[in-house]
Write a protein that holds these residues in place. Sequence first.
Motif: not given
Length: 229
Positions: A17-22, A65-69, A202-210, A224-229
Motif C-alpha cells: 500500500v505504501q508503494n502504490n502496489l495493488p 514486491a520491492t522489485a515491483a515497487a 531507470v531514472k531514480g532507480c537506486d533502491n536498496s533494502t535491508e 531496473a533497466f529499460n531498452v533504449l528507444s
Amino acid sequence: MAKPTLSPIDRLAKFCVQNNLPWDDKTAERFEGYLGLLEHFNRAMNLIGPMEGDQIVDQLLLDSATAAAVAAPRVSVEESGEQPAGILDVGSGAGLPGIPLKILFPEVPLTMVEPRKKRTTFLKIVVERLALPDVEIARCRLEDFEEGRYDYVISKAFRAPVTWLELAAERVAADGTIICMTRPGERAELSERAQALGLELVKGCDNSTELGAPSLGEARAIYAFNVLS
C-alpha cells in the motif's frame, strides 16, 4: 501497553500500500495461501532452506514486491489489442519472484523457467491451488528455452549481475524492462554494461533494502533497466 505486532502478511500489505502496489482481499488470500504452501512443502522438499513464516515474508516475499515497487510490470493491453508478453522469471526455484509478482498483477502473463523437477512440481501445485491464470512453467535451462521476448525479465539469483544483464538482454522485448536483484555497489558496472547492450537505468532507480538472501541478512539493491528507444 505494547503495540500489537503486525502479522507477516500484514507487513507485506503495508509495504504494498505504501508503494502504490495493488492490494485487495484476493491478493491477501493468495499470499496467505502461497506462504502456507511454502512452509508445508519446504519441510519435505527443502525448497528455500530452514525458514519460517516471518523470514519467508521479510526475506523473500517483500524482496519480490520491492522489485515491483522499483519498476512494475506493464499491465495495459497494447493498442493492437494483443496481451503484453508479460513476465519472464528465470531460475524461478520455489516461484520467487515470479509468483509474488503474479499475485500482485494477476492479469499479466507469467512464464517461469526452472530445470529442477522438484521445483516445477511445486510450482504446478501453487498455480493450481491459488487459481493463478495464464502461467507457463518451462522445465528446462534458459539456453534450452526457445520462446520469444518478454516485457519484464527478472531473476532472483540466476547468475552474477552483469552476466544476468547480458542474458536478459537477449530475452527482453523492444520496449521492455530488465530487473537486476543484487547487492549495493554493483550499479556502476551494471550501468556501464547496460549502455553497451542498448539499455538504460531507470531514472531514480537506486533502491536498496535491508532484505537479504535467505539467512544472510545482507542489504539488497534492485535496479531496473529499460531498452533504449
